[in-house]
Design an enzyme around this catalytic site. Structure first.
Site, PDB file in Angstrom:
ATOM      1  N   GLU A   1       8.039   3.618   3.272  1.00  0.00           N
ATOM      2  CA  GLU A   1       8.804   3.920   4.493  1.00  0.00           C
ATOM      3  C   GLU A   1       9.778   5.026   4.114  1.00  0.00           C
ATOM      4  O   GLU A   1      10.845   4.771   3.576  1.00  0.00           O
ATOM      5  CB  GLU A   1       9.557   2.656   4.966  1.00  0.00           C
ATOM      6  CG  GLU A   1       8.655   1.485   5.304  1.00  0.00           C
ATOM      7  CD  GLU A   1       7.959   1.650   6.657  1.00  0.00           C
ATOM      8  OE1 GLU A   1       8.309   2.574   7.410  1.00  0.00           O
ATOM      9  OE2 GLU A   1       7.058   0.841   6.947  1.00  0.00           O
TER      10      GLU A   1
ATOM     11  N   CYS B   1      16.798   6.829   9.210  1.00  0.00           N
ATOM     12  CA  CYS B   1      15.573   7.575   8.864  1.00  0.00           C
ATOM     13  C   CYS B   1      14.958   8.279  10.071  1.00  0.00           C
ATOM     14  O   CYS B   1      14.343   9.328   9.924  1.00  0.00           O
ATOM     15  CB  CYS B   1      14.561   6.616   8.253  1.00  0.00           C
ATOM     16  SG  CYS B   1      14.258   5.166   9.278  1.00  0.00           S
TER      17      CYS B   1
HETATM   18  P1  NAD Z   1      16.564   7.198  -2.244  1.00  0.00           P
HETATM   19  O1  NAD Z   1      15.113   7.508  -2.226  1.00  0.00           O
HETATM   20  O2  NAD Z   1      17.475   8.219  -2.854  1.00  0.00           O
HETATM   21  O3  NAD Z   1      16.839   5.851  -3.020  1.00  0.00           O
HETATM   22  C1  NAD Z   1      16.178   4.640  -2.695  1.00  0.00           C
HETATM   23  C2  NAD Z   1      16.233   3.722  -3.893  1.00  0.00           C
HETATM   24  O4  NAD Z   1      15.338   4.218  -4.852  1.00  0.00           O
HETATM   25  C3  NAD Z   1      17.588   3.672  -4.583  1.00  0.00           C
HETATM   26  O5  NAD Z   1      18.352   2.627  -4.057  1.00  0.00           O
HETATM   27  C4  NAD Z   1      17.254   3.476  -6.039  1.00  0.00           C
HETATM   28  O6  NAD Z   1      17.287   2.108  -6.379  1.00  0.00           O
HETATM   29  C5  NAD Z   1      15.838   3.992  -6.150  1.00  0.00           C
HETATM   30  N1  NAD Z   1      15.791   5.256  -6.904  1.00  0.00           N
HETATM   31  C6  NAD Z   1      16.584   6.330  -6.793  1.00  0.00           C
HETATM   32  N2  NAD Z   1      16.196   7.294  -7.640  1.00  0.00           N
HETATM   33  C7  NAD Z   1      15.131   6.807  -8.300  1.00  0.00           C
HETATM   34  C8  NAD Z   1      14.270   7.306  -9.299  1.00  0.00           C
HETATM   35  N3  NAD Z   1      14.420   8.531  -9.813  1.00  0.00           N
HETATM   36  N4  NAD Z   1      13.269   6.512  -9.740  1.00  0.00           N
HETATM   37  C9  NAD Z   1      13.076   5.282  -9.221  1.00  0.00           C
HETATM   38  N5  NAD Z   1      13.864   4.766  -8.283  1.00  0.00           N
HETATM   39  C10 NAD Z   1      14.875   5.499  -7.826  1.00  0.00           C
HETATM   40  O7  NAD Z   1      16.952   6.915  -0.721  1.00  0.00           O
HETATM   41  P2  NAD Z   1      18.319   6.441  -0.098  1.00  0.00           P
HETATM   42  O8  NAD Z   1      19.378   7.490  -0.294  1.00  0.00           O
HETATM   43  O9  NAD Z   1      18.633   5.059  -0.516  1.00  0.00           O
HETATM   44  O10 NAD Z   1      17.904   6.383   1.456  1.00  0.00           O
HETATM   45  C11 NAD Z   1      17.790   7.519   2.232  1.00  0.00           C
HETATM   46  C12 NAD Z   1      16.343   7.881   2.468  1.00  0.00           C
HETATM   47  O11 NAD Z   1      15.625   6.746   2.916  1.00  0.00           O
HETATM   48  C13 NAD Z   1      16.187   8.913   3.575  1.00  0.00           C
HETATM   49  O12 NAD Z   1      15.191   9.834   3.205  1.00  0.00           O
HETATM   50  C14 NAD Z   1      15.729   8.093   4.763  1.00  0.00           C
HETATM   51  O13 NAD Z   1      15.026   8.819   5.728  1.00  0.00           O
HETATM   52  C15 NAD Z   1      14.893   7.052   4.097  1.00  0.00           C
HETATM   53  N6  NAD Z   1      14.786   5.852   4.927  1.00  0.00           N
HETATM   54  C16 NAD Z   1      13.577   5.544   5.461  1.00  0.00           C
HETATM   55  C17 NAD Z   1      13.454   4.435   6.282  1.00  0.00           C
HETATM   56  C18 NAD Z   1      12.127   4.084   6.913  1.00  0.00           C
HETATM   57  O14 NAD Z   1      12.016   2.985   7.440  1.00  0.00           O
HETATM   58  N7  NAD Z   1      11.142   4.943   6.884  1.00  0.00           N
HETATM   59  C19 NAD Z   1      14.558   3.612   6.518  1.00  0.00           C
HETATM   60  C20 NAD Z   1      15.769   3.954   5.938  1.00  0.00           C
HETATM   61  C21 NAD Z   1      15.880   5.070   5.134  1.00  0.00           C
END
Ligand code: NAD
Length: 476
Positions: A220, A254
Site C-alpha cells: 500500500e 496517501c
Molecule cells: P516510509 O516508507 O518512509 O516508512 C514506512 C516504514 O518503513 C517505516 O516506519 C520504517 O519502519 C520502514 N522503513 C523505513 N526505511 C526503511 C528501509 N530503508 N528499509 C526497510 N524499512 C524501512 O513511509 P512513511 O513516511 O511511514 O509513510 C508515508 C508514505 O506512506 C507515503 O508515501 C504515503 O503515501 C504512504 N502511505 C500509503 C498508504 C496506503 O494505504 N497506500 C497509507 C498511508 C501512507
C-alpha cells in the site's frame, strides 16, 4: 511467551510457534475468526482514549477527536464489517466440473483457507488504521498475525504494544516495535503474506526482502494523486470539498490530492473559492487545535525544501489562510503552488503535507496525457457534471481508486477493495476482496467412482486411431 516481541530473533521463534499452531488447528471456524476480530475491537474500544492522546502527542498537535474519527473509528469500521460479513464469505464456492465428468458425478469447489501468519507494517500518518484495517481482512481469512507499528509515531506504538501484550496470545497476534532495521528483519521472515504501507521507495526494499522466502506481498504505497476540475462544475462546492480533503490530517494522507488540474480561465475563481472555504475551516494556522501538525521537523524541512525549490523556479505560492508560515512551527497554512515547472521537485516527489500544486490546462486530453506520463497514482479525482468528459477520464486513466465529485471517499468503502496499481502498490484489503487476498483459494476436485478414460481410448498404449480422434476434437 509475551505478545510484545523484543527482538527479530523472538519474532522468528513466535512465527515458528504460530506455524505449528496453524498446522495443529486445522479448520479455523467462523467462531474463532469472530472471536479474534472481537478481541481487536475490544482492545480499540478500551484503549481508545490513551491511543487518541498518544497520536496527539506523536503529531505534536492532532485533535484527539480527529484521532478517534480517523484511526479508532476507521479501524473499528473495518473490523466490525469483517466480523458481521464473514459468514457470507466463508462457505466453499461450488464450481462446475468439466464435461463429461460432470455427468459422471464429479464435484468441485474452491475452499478459502487461511494462508497462516500475516506480517503487517504500518505507517505513522494513520498509525492504527494502517495496522488494523488490513488486520480485519487477515483475521477474517482465519490467519494469525504480527504487527510492526511505525517508529515515527512512537507513543502510539508504545500504547498499542502494551495493549496487545495484555490482551492477546502471541500465537494469535504479536507486535514488535522498532525502526528501519527491525522493519527489514521483519520483512525478511518467512511470513505467509506480508502487508507493507509506506513509500514506493521503501516498498521496493520490502519486496526484495520478501522475495528471499517467496512471501507474497500487499504493498500500500503512495504517489502523486491527481484531481481534475472538469469543464462544468459548481466551483464553490468543488473548492470546499477539496479544502476539506486537503486539510484532512494536515495533507498527510496517501490519497491526499497532490496535483490539481484547473481550467486555465478558472484559476482565479478556484483560488478565491478555495481560500474562502479553507479560511472557514481553519481561519488561522498558528495555534489552531483543529489543524493537524506536520509530524516532525524532518518532514517539515522536507516540505519547506519542496516549496523553496518551487518558488526559486518561478512558481507563485499563495497561503491559505493568508498568513506567513512561521518557519519553526509545524502548524502550517496550506500552500497553493501555482504552475511550478516540470523539473521542480514538487512535480516529482509526493508532497504528503500541507501543499497543493495547481496546474492550469486548456483541454482534457492534455490532462489525461500528463497523468498517464507519470506513475499510476493511488487515487484520482474528477469534479464535474459533464458525463462524457467524466467517462473519458475514467476510460483513459488507471489509478488505485477513484472518487467523483469529492476526494478521499472511496477509501472509506468497506464493501470494495482499497489498494494501488503500478508504483502506487499491489493487492488490497477491505471487504470480500480483502478476505480473498489473505486466503488461499484452494481448488478441490472430487473424482467420480467410474474412470471413463480407458473406454475413451485416451490412455497408453495409444491405438492407431488416437491421433485422428484427438485431431477431430481440435475446433474453434
Ligand atoms: P516510509 O516508507 O518512509 O516508512 C514506512 C516504514 O518503513 C517505516 O516506519 C520504517 O519502519 C520502514 N522503513 C523505513 N526505511 C526503511 C528501509 N530503508 N528499509 C526497510 N524499512 C524501512 O513511509 P512513511 O513516511 O511511514 O509513510 C508515508 C508514505 O506512506 C507515503 O508515501 C504515503 O503515501 C504512504 N502511505 C500509503 C498508504 C496506503 O494505504 N497506500 C497509507 C498511508 C501512507
Amino acid at each position: 511467551m509475551n505478545a510484545r516481541l523484543q527482538s527479530v530473533a523472538q519474532l522468528e521463534t513466535v512465527l515458528a510457534a504460530q506455524r505449528v499452531a496453524t498446522d495443529h488447528q486445522g479448520l479455523v471456524s467462523l467462531e474463532v475468526r469472530q472471536r479474534r476480530l472481537q478481541a481487536a475491537i475490544d482492545l480499540l474500544v478500551d484503549y481508545s482514549q490513551p491511543l487518541a492522546e498518544a497520536m496527539d502527542r506523536d503529531f505534536g498537535g492532532r485533535h484527539p477527536g480527529f484521532g478517534l474519527m480517523q484511526d479508532v473509528l476507521g479501524s473499528l469500521t473495518s473490523l466490525k464489517y469483517a466480523r458481521d460479513h464473514l459468514a457470507e464469505w466463508l462457505p466453499d464456492s461450488p464450481r462446475q466440473p468439466f464435461a463429461p465428468y460432470d455427468q459422471l458425478g464429479a464435484k468441485a469447489w474452491v475452499r478459502y483457507q487461511p494462508k497462516g501468519s500475516i506480517g503487517i507494517l504500518g505507517t505513522w500518518n494513520a498509525p492504527l488504521f494502517t495496522l488494523f484495517s488490513p488486520l480485519a481482512s487477515a483475521f477474517a481469512a482465519g490467519n494469525r498475525a504480527v504487527l510492526k507499528p511505525s517508529e515515527v509515531s512512537s507513543h502510539t506504538a508504545e500504547v498499542l504494544a502494551a495493549a496487545i501484550a495484555e490482551r492477546f496470545d502471541p500465537l494469535e497476534l504479536a507486535v514488535i516495535t522498532g525502526g528501519a532495521d527491525v522493519a527489514q528483519g521483519f520483512a525478511s521472515q518467512a511470513f505467509d503474506h506480508l502487508v507493507f504501507t509506506g513509500s514506493t521507495a521503501v516498498g521496493k526494499v520490502i519486496m526484495r526482502c520478501a522475495a528471499e522466502h517467496l512471501v507474497p506481498v500487499t504493498l500500500e504505497l503512495g504517489g502523486k494523486s491527481p484531481a481534475i476540475l472538469g469543464s462544468s462544475l459548481d466551483m464553490a462546492e468543488a473548492a470546499r470539498r477539496l479544502a476539506i480533503a486537503k486539510g484532512t490530517n494536515g495533507g498527510q494522507i496517501c490519497i491526499s490530492p497532490d496535483l490539481l488540474y484547473v481550467p486555465q480561465d478558472q484559476q482565479q475563481a478556484f483560488i478565491a473559492a478555495f481560500s474562502a472555504a479553507w479560511s472557514e475551516l481553519w481561519p488561522n494556522a498558528e495555534g489552531n487545535p483543529d489543524l493537524v501538525s506536520v509530524i516532525n521537523d524532518r518532514h517539515l524541512q522536507r516540505i519547506d525544501a519542496l516549496l523553496d525549490d518551487a518558488a526559486e523556479q518561478g512558481a507563485r505560492i499563495i497561503h491559505c489562510p493568508a498568513e506567513a508560515p512561521q518557519r519553526h512551527s509545524r502548524k502550517r497554512p496550506l500552500s497553493l503552488v501555482i504552475d511550478p515547472p516540470a523539473q521542480s521537485r514538487i512535480m516529482q516527489e509526493e508532497i504528503f503535507g500541507p501543499a497543493l500544486v495547481l496546474l492550469s490546462y486548456r483541454d482534457i486530453e492534455q490532462v489525461v496525457a500528463h497523468i498517464n506520463a507519470g506513475e499510476r497514482p493511488l487515487a484520482l479525482y474528477y469534479f464535474g457534471d459533464d458525463l462524457q468528459e467524466q467517462a473519458y477520464v475514467l476510460d483513459h486513466t488507471l489509478s488505485g481508486g477513484v472518487t467523483l465529485n469529492d476526494a478521499l471517499m472511496h477509501a472509506a468503502m468497506e464493501d470494495a477493495p482499497f489498494g494501488g496499481v503500478g508504483a502506487s502498490g499491489m493487492g488490497h484489503y477491505h471487504g470480500r476482496e480483502g478476505f480473498i487476498e489473505f486466503s488461499h483459494a484452494r481448488t478441490v476436485f472430487q473424482s467420480p467412482a467410474h474412470d471413463p478414460r480407458r473406454e475413451w481410448g485416451v490412455l497408453p498404449p495409444y491405438g492407431e486411431h488416437f491421433v485422428a480422434a484427438m485431431q477431430s476434437q481440435v475446433s474453434r
